[in-house]
Design a protein around this motif. Structure first.
Motif, PDB file in Angstrom:
ATOM      1  N   TRP A 173     -11.750   9.156   4.225  1.00 38.09           N
ATOM      2  CA  TRP A 173     -11.790   7.926   3.432  1.00 38.09           C
ATOM      3  C   TRP A 173     -12.667   6.890   4.121  1.00 38.09           C
ATOM      4  O   TRP A 173     -12.533   6.635   5.314  1.00 38.09           O
ATOM      5  CB  TRP A 173     -10.383   7.367   3.248  1.00 38.09           C
ATOM      6  CG  TRP A 173      -9.582   8.167   2.257  1.00 38.09           C
ATOM      7  CD1 TRP A 173      -8.961   9.369   2.458  1.00 38.09           C
ATOM      8  CD2 TRP A 173      -9.365   7.834   0.889  1.00 38.09           C
ATOM      9  NE1 TRP A 173      -8.357   9.807   1.311  1.00 38.09           N
ATOM     10  CE2 TRP A 173      -8.583   8.876   0.319  1.00 38.09           C
ATOM     11  CE3 TRP A 173      -9.726   6.762   0.083  1.00 38.09           C
ATOM     12  CZ2 TRP A 173      -8.177   8.881  -1.003  1.00 38.09           C
ATOM     13  CZ3 TRP A 173      -9.325   6.754  -1.239  1.00 38.09           C
ATOM     14  CH2 TRP A 173      -8.560   7.804  -1.771  1.00 38.09           C
TER      15      TRP A 173
ATOM     16  N   CYS B 257     -10.108   8.470   8.386  1.00 40.66           N
ATOM     17  CA  CYS B 257     -10.638   7.190   7.925  1.00 40.66           C
ATOM     18  C   CYS B 257     -11.848   6.815   8.760  1.00 40.66           C
ATOM     19  O   CYS B 257     -11.889   7.059   9.974  1.00 40.66           O
ATOM     20  CB  CYS B 257      -9.537   6.126   8.050  1.00 40.66           C
ATOM     21  SG  CYS B 257      -9.953   4.533   7.339  1.00 40.66           S
TER      22      CYS B 257
ATOM     23  N   LYS C 203      -4.895   0.773   7.355  1.00 44.94           N
ATOM     24  CA  LYS C 203      -4.557   2.066   6.754  1.00 44.94           C
ATOM     25  C   LYS C 203      -3.746   2.934   7.716  1.00 44.94           C
ATOM     26  O   LYS C 203      -2.844   3.660   7.296  1.00 44.94           O
ATOM     27  CB  LYS C 203      -5.835   2.799   6.324  1.00 44.94           C
ATOM     28  CG  LYS C 203      -6.499   2.202   5.094  1.00 44.94           C
ATOM     29  CD  LYS C 203      -7.725   2.985   4.682  1.00 44.94           C
ATOM     30  CE  LYS C 203      -7.390   4.309   4.027  1.00 44.94           C
ATOM     31  NZ  LYS C 203      -6.754   4.175   2.717  1.00 44.94           N
TER      32      LYS C 203
ATOM     33  N   GLU D  65      -1.354   5.763   5.823  1.00 46.19           N
ATOM     34  CA  GLU D  65      -2.327   6.336   4.898  1.00 46.19           C
ATOM     35  C   GLU D  65      -3.368   7.194   5.605  1.00 46.19           C
ATOM     36  O   GLU D  65      -4.308   7.673   4.981  1.00 46.19           O
ATOM     37  CB  GLU D  65      -3.026   5.220   4.115  1.00 46.19           C
ATOM     38  CG  GLU D  65      -2.085   4.444   3.211  1.00 46.19           C
ATOM     39  CD  GLU D  65      -2.817   3.417   2.382  1.00 46.19           C
ATOM     40  OE1 GLU D  65      -4.023   3.216   2.603  1.00 46.19           O
ATOM     41  OE2 GLU D  65      -2.178   2.809   1.511  1.00 46.19           O
TER      42      GLU D  65
ATOM     43  N   VAL E  81       0.855  -1.190   0.000  1.00 46.80           N
ATOM     44  CA  VAL E  81       0.000   0.000   0.000  1.00 46.80           C
ATOM     45  C   VAL E  81       0.883   1.229   0.000  1.00 46.80           C
ATOM     46  O   VAL E  81       1.611   1.473   0.942  1.00 46.80           O
ATOM     47  CB  VAL E  81      -0.926   0.021   1.236  1.00 46.80           C
ATOM     48  CG1 VAL E  81      -1.809   1.241   1.194  1.00 46.80           C
ATOM     49  CG2 VAL E  81      -1.769  -1.238   1.277  1.00 46.80           C
TER      50      VAL E  81
ATOM     51  N   ARG F  55      -5.745  13.476   5.950  1.00 46.50           N
ATOM     52  CA  ARG F  55      -6.632  12.342   5.663  1.00 46.50           C
ATOM     53  C   ARG F  55      -7.068  11.647   6.942  1.00 46.50           C
ATOM     54  O   ARG F  55      -6.253  11.391   7.832  1.00 46.50           O
ATOM     55  CB  ARG F  55      -5.913  11.340   4.764  1.00 46.50           C
ATOM     56  CG  ARG F  55      -5.475  11.898   3.412  1.00 46.50           C
ATOM     57  CD  ARG F  55      -4.398  11.039   2.779  1.00 46.50           C
ATOM     58  NE  ARG F  55      -3.229  10.975   3.646  1.00 46.50           N
ATOM     59  CZ  ARG F  55      -2.189  10.166   3.428  1.00 46.50           C
ATOM     60  NH1 ARG F  55      -2.186   9.361   2.389  1.00 46.50           N
ATOM     61  NH2 ARG F  55      -1.163  10.162   4.258  1.00 46.50           N
TER      62      ARG F  55
ATOM     63  N   ASN G  74       2.310   5.087   0.244  1.00 44.54           N
ATOM     64  CA  ASN G  74       2.026   6.263   1.061  1.00 44.54           C
ATOM     65  C   ASN G  74       1.774   7.428   0.128  1.00 44.54           C
ATOM     66  O   ASN G  74       2.679   7.910  -0.539  1.00 44.54           O
ATOM     67  CB  ASN G  74       3.222   6.552   1.976  1.00 44.54           C
ATOM     68  CG  ASN G  74       2.904   7.652   2.955  1.00 44.54           C
ATOM     69  OD1 ASN G  74       2.112   8.532   2.663  1.00 44.54           O
ATOM     70  ND2 ASN G  74       3.526   7.602   4.123  1.00 44.54           N
ATOM     71  N   ASN G  75       0.509   7.853   0.065  1.00 41.26           N
ATOM     72  CA  ASN G  75       0.126   8.884  -0.907  1.00 41.26           C
ATOM     73  C   ASN G  75      -0.062  10.244  -0.270  1.00 41.26           C
ATOM     74  O   ASN G  75      -0.851  11.057  -0.728  1.00 41.26           O
ATOM     75  CB  ASN G  75      -1.182   8.472  -1.609  1.00 41.26           C
ATOM     76  CG  ASN G  75      -0.986   7.253  -2.476  1.00 41.26           C
ATOM     77  OD1 ASN G  75       0.053   7.112  -3.109  1.00 41.26           O
ATOM     78  ND2 ASN G  75      -1.962   6.356  -2.488  1.00 41.26           N
ATOM     79  N   THR G  76       0.637  10.492   0.838  1.00 40.85           N
ATOM     80  CA  THR G  76       0.485  11.776   1.525  1.00 40.85           C
ATOM     81  C   THR G  76       0.872  12.922   0.605  1.00 40.85           C
ATOM     82  O   THR G  76       1.895  12.885  -0.062  1.00 40.85           O
ATOM     83  CB  THR G  76       1.368  11.800   2.783  1.00 40.85           C
ATOM     84  OG1 THR G  76       1.064  10.639   3.557  1.00 40.85           O
ATOM     85  CG2 THR G  76       1.096  13.038   3.596  1.00 40.85           C
TER      86      THR G  76
END
Length: 646
Positions: A336, A106, A347, A352, A26, A104, A28-30
Motif C-alpha cells: 500500500w 506500506c 497505518k 493495517e 480506520v 500487507r 482493520n481489514n486484515t
C-alpha cells in the motif's frame, strides 16, 4: 540530554495524539483466511533431509489445476525441489505452516517498497541466517569450486521453471552473460563484483556453457570471495546471471524484429532500445514493469496501481517445506502506498500493516507497544546496522580543512568529546552498547579532547572562543542532515553541543536529500551521519567508505580513472577491504574482518557512536515462523515460510 529527551517526548506525544484520533476510525481489514496443507503440523529440522513421497499445494492453485488452468504440481516443481533452509536449525526450528492469507506492507514511494525487497531475493546460492559461514545451493541444485578458487561450476535444477511455466536452462545464463553483461550498450563494463577481488583492475571470468543445465565460470587467478558475492553481497538476486531469455528477447535489438521493436519503444515512451530493455528487465523493488515479467521468486506481481501493488503466489516456485508442501504459505501480498512517513506510522498502529521493518523507528517504540491491541506484535530483532556513524569527510574540497580532518588525532578528539551513554539513553531509549570494538576513543573525556586539539595546532582561538586552523581561519564543523532518519537529527543536535564545548564552531544544516547528494558529489560536505552495516561485513556499504572517502574510493576502485588519490593509510584500508572478496569466506571471517575492525578502530575512519541496537519490527500477531533470534534483515529472507495461525 534534557533537550533531546524533551524532543523525543514531543515526537511520542504528537504521534499518540494522531493515533488516538485515527485508530478509532480506520477499520482493520486484515484478510487472513487460512487452510492447512495436507500434512499435519510438525517441527522442521535441517540436519537430515527428509524422504518426501508426495507433494502438496495451496488450495488456490489446486483449484486452477482442477479447472485445467495449471499443470499438476509434480509438473510444476523441479525434479529436486529446494527444501527451504534460510536459517540454520539452531537459529529457528520452523513449523509446518498453513496455506492462505494476504500480507500487507506500506510505503510512501510509488515505485519502491523496501519491506518487500528481501522477500523476493533468490540468489543462485544462499548463506543461511546471513552469517556468511556456509553456502548452500538455492536456485542451482549444486555447485563446485576447485582447489585454488578459479573454477566455479554450477548445475541448475532440472525442471526448474519461470513463473509462466517456461523451463529455466543455461540458455538463460548465456543470454544474461553475452547479451547483457558483455553487451557494452547495456553494460559499459563488466561490474566490479564479477571481477577478481571485486575491483575494476580485476579480470572478469570466462563463461562456458557445458550443457542445458551446467555452466562454469573460470577466473585467471584465485577469487575466493565469488561465492560470497553471489550469495548475499548487495542483496544480489539471481537475475545478474539468469534472465528469462524467452521474454526479454522481444526487447533486445539482436533478437527482435526492427519494426516490432520500434513500436514497443514508442509505446513505452522510450528513445532507444536500451532504455526499453532496462525498463523491462527488473526484479528489484516494486516497478510496474514487473507485471508480466517471468520470475523465480515466491510471489509475482499481478497488478500495479497508484495506491496498491498486488502480488500472488508463484505457481512454479521451486521450494518446499520439510513435509513436501510447496511454498510460500501466504497466498498474496499487497503493498500500500501512502503520502507520508507519518501516515505509514498511523497505518502501523491501526493494525493495517501486517509487516513493517524498514519503516519503523525506535523512537516510536512506546507508540507501537501501546497499540498492540490492534492485532500486531512488536518484535525487537538486533539491527543489522550501526544507526549513527559519524563521517568526517576527508576529501573535503577545502584543502586546509582537509589537512586537519586527515589527522587521526583530530578525529580522536572529536570522539573523546562525545557522551556515548547520553546518546544511548536519550535517543535510543537506553538500548544499545558503547562501540568499543569499533571506536578506540569511545570514552567521554573532554580534557583529553582539548589536549589533542592543542597538540595538532588548533590551540589558538578567535574573539568568540572558537578554535582557529593553522592558517588562521576558524575551524568550522558543519553537519549536513538530509532528514531521512530522525535519530540522525537528534544525534547531530548533541554533536553541536559536544563539539562547541571543545571550542569547535559547529552548526547543523538541514537540507533537501537531493541537494545533499549533489553536494556529496562535489566534496562539499564536512560532516554527515550514516548508517553502518558492521554486522553485515560482507556488504559493500558496511563501513561507510563510499561516503567519508568517496573520491578516494572512486580512485581506488577504478585504478585511477576517476576520483582522487587518497593518503597511503586510506589506500591500505581499501586494500584490506578488497581482500574480503579475494579469500574464502571462512578466512574473511577469521582473519580479514578482525584486521579491518582493528584498523578502523585505531584510525576512526568513521566515529561509531552506538552498536547492538534492537530494531522494532511490526508483525501481525497471527503470523508463525517468526523469531527475534536473528538480525532484522535475516528474518525477511524467510517470508515464504511465514503463515497465519488460526
Amino acid at each position: 540530554m534534557k533537550r533531546c529527551a524533551r524532543v523525543l517526548s514531543l515526537i511520542l506525544a504528537g504521534s499518540l495524539l494522531v493515533a488516538a484520533f485515527l485508530t478509532g476510525c480506520v477499520p482493520n481489514n486484515t484478510t487472513q483466511g487460512t487452510q492447512k496443507p495436507t500434512t499435519k503440523p510438525t517441527t522442521q529440522t535441517t540436519t537430515t533431509p527428509p524422504v518426501i513421497t508426495k507433494y502438496n499445494e495451496a488450495p488456490m492453485l489446486a483449484a486452477q489445476v482442477t479447472a485445467g488452468k495449471l499443470p499438476a504440481l509434480e509438473d510444476r516443481l523441479p525434479e529436486t525441489p529446494k527444501i527451504a533452509n534460510e536459517f540454520p536449525n539452531a537459529m529457528m526450528a520452523t513449523e509446518i505452516g498453513e496455506y492462505g492469507g494476504v500480507l500487507r506492507t506500506c510505503t510512501d514511494d510509488i515505485g519502491w517498497d523496501p519491506d518487500l525487497l528481501l522477500f523476493q531475493i533468490e540468489p543462485l546460492i544462499n548463506t543461511p541466517g546471513l552469517l556468511g559461514e556456509e553456502f548452500v545451493a538455492n536456485i542451482v541444485e549444486k555447485y563446485e569450486v576447485n582447489a585454488d578458487s578459479t573454477v566455479f561450476s554450477f548445475t541448475l535444477r532440472k525442471g526448474l521453471k519461470w513463473s509462466d511455466g517456461v523451463p529455466v536452462t543455461t540458455k538463460d545464463v548465456d543470454f544474461a552473460w553475452n547479451d547483457f553483461i558483455l553487451n557494452t550498450e547495456l553494460t559499459p563494463s563488466v561490474p566490479n563484483w564479477l571481477r577478481v577481488g571485486s575491483v575494476a583492475s580485476g579480470e572478469p571470468p570466462v563463461l562456458k556453457i557445458v550443457d542445458d543445465y551446467t555452466f562454469t565460470m573460470t577466473y585467471p587467478q584465485s577469487n575466493g570471495g565469488f561465492l560470497l558475492a553471489l550469495a548475499i553481497q548487495g542483496w544480489r538476486n539471481y537475475d545478474p546471471l539468469i534472465k528469462p531469455r524467452h521474454y526479454l528477447e522481444q526487447f533486445h535489438v539482436t533478437y527482435a524484429k526492427a519494426d516490432e521493436l520500434a513500436k514497443k519503444i514508442s509505446e513505452a515512451n522510450k528513445e532507444t532500445w536500451v532504455q526499453l530493455f532496462k525498463s523491462k528487465d527488473t526484479t528489484a523493488g516494486a516497478a510496474q514493469a514487473l507485471v508480466g515479467m517471468p520470475v523465480l521468486t515466491p510471489w509475482m506481481m499481478v497488478e500495479f496501481t497508484d495506491d496498491v501493488i498486488y502480488y500472488e503466489r508463484n505457481p512454479y516456485y521451486f521450494k518446499i517445506d520439510q513435509a513436501g508442501n510447496q511454498l510460500p504459505y501466504i497466498d498474496k501480498l499487497e503493498s500500500w502506498r501512502v503520502q507520508s512517513a507519518d501516515i505509514m506510522q498511523i497505518k502501523i498502529i491501526a493494525g493495517e500493516v501486517d509487516y513493517a521493518n524498514e519503516i519503523t523507528s525506535l523512537s516510536n517504540l512506546q507508540l507501537y507497544k501501546e497499540n498492540e491491541k490492534n492485532g500486531y506484535k512488536t518484535y525487537m530483532n538486533i539491527s543489522a546496522n550501526t544507526p549513527a556513524d559519524i563521517c568526517i569527510m576527508q576529501p573535503y574540497l577545502d584543502l586546509e580543512w582537509r589537512k586537519v580532518a586527515l589527522n587521526v588525532k583530530f578525529r580522536q578528539a572529536l570522539a573523546y568529546s562525545i557522551d556515548y551513554q547520553e546518546i544511548i539513553d536519550s535517543i535510543f531509549l537506553g538500548f544499545g552498547e558503547i562501540p568499543d570494538e569499533l571506536n578506540a576513543c569511545a570514552e567521554y573525556n573532554v580534557a583529553k579532547a582539548n589536549q589533542l586539539l592543542d597538540e595538532i595546532g588548533l590551540d589558538k582561538k578567535d574573539a568568540s572562543g572558537f578554535r582557529l586552523r593553522p592558517d588562521g581561519v576558524r575551524m568550522d564543523m558543519y553537519i549536513d542532515n538530509g532528514g531521512s532518519f530522525p535519530e540522525h537529527m537528534l544525534v547531530s543536535e548533541l554533536l553541536v553541543e559536544y563539539w562547541q564545548a571543545i571550542g569547535l564552531f559547529t552548526a547543523l544544516n538541514s537540507i533537501n536529500p537531493d541537494l545533499m547528494y549533489e553536494r556529496l558529489e562535489k566534496q562539499d560536505i564536512q560532516v554527515m551521519l550514516t548508517i553502518g552495516s558492521w554486522p553485515l561485513w560482507f556488504q559493500p556499504w558496511w563501513n561507510g567508505s563510499s561516503l567519508w572517502a568517496r573520491q578516494f574510493q572512486f580512485f581506488y576502485n577504478t585504478s585511477g580513472t576517476t576520483g582522487e588519490e587518497g593518503p597511503q593509510i586510506i589506500t591500505d584500508y581499501f586494500k584490506l577491504l578488497s581482500s574480503v572478496n579475494q579469500v574464502p569466506a571462512e578466512k574473511a571471517v577469521s582473519e580479514v574482518i578482525p584486521a579491518i575492525k582493528k584498523m578502523h578502530r585505531e584510525n576512526l575512519f568513521t566515529i561509531v557512536t552506538v552498536s547492538d541496537i534492537p530494531k522494532p519490527i511490526i508483525v501481525n500477531a497471527k503470523i508463525g515462523n517468526y523469531t527475534e533470534d536473528c538480525l532484522s534483515s535475516a528474518i525477511q529472507f524467510t517470508a515464504e515460510q511465514w503463515y497465519y495461525k488460526k
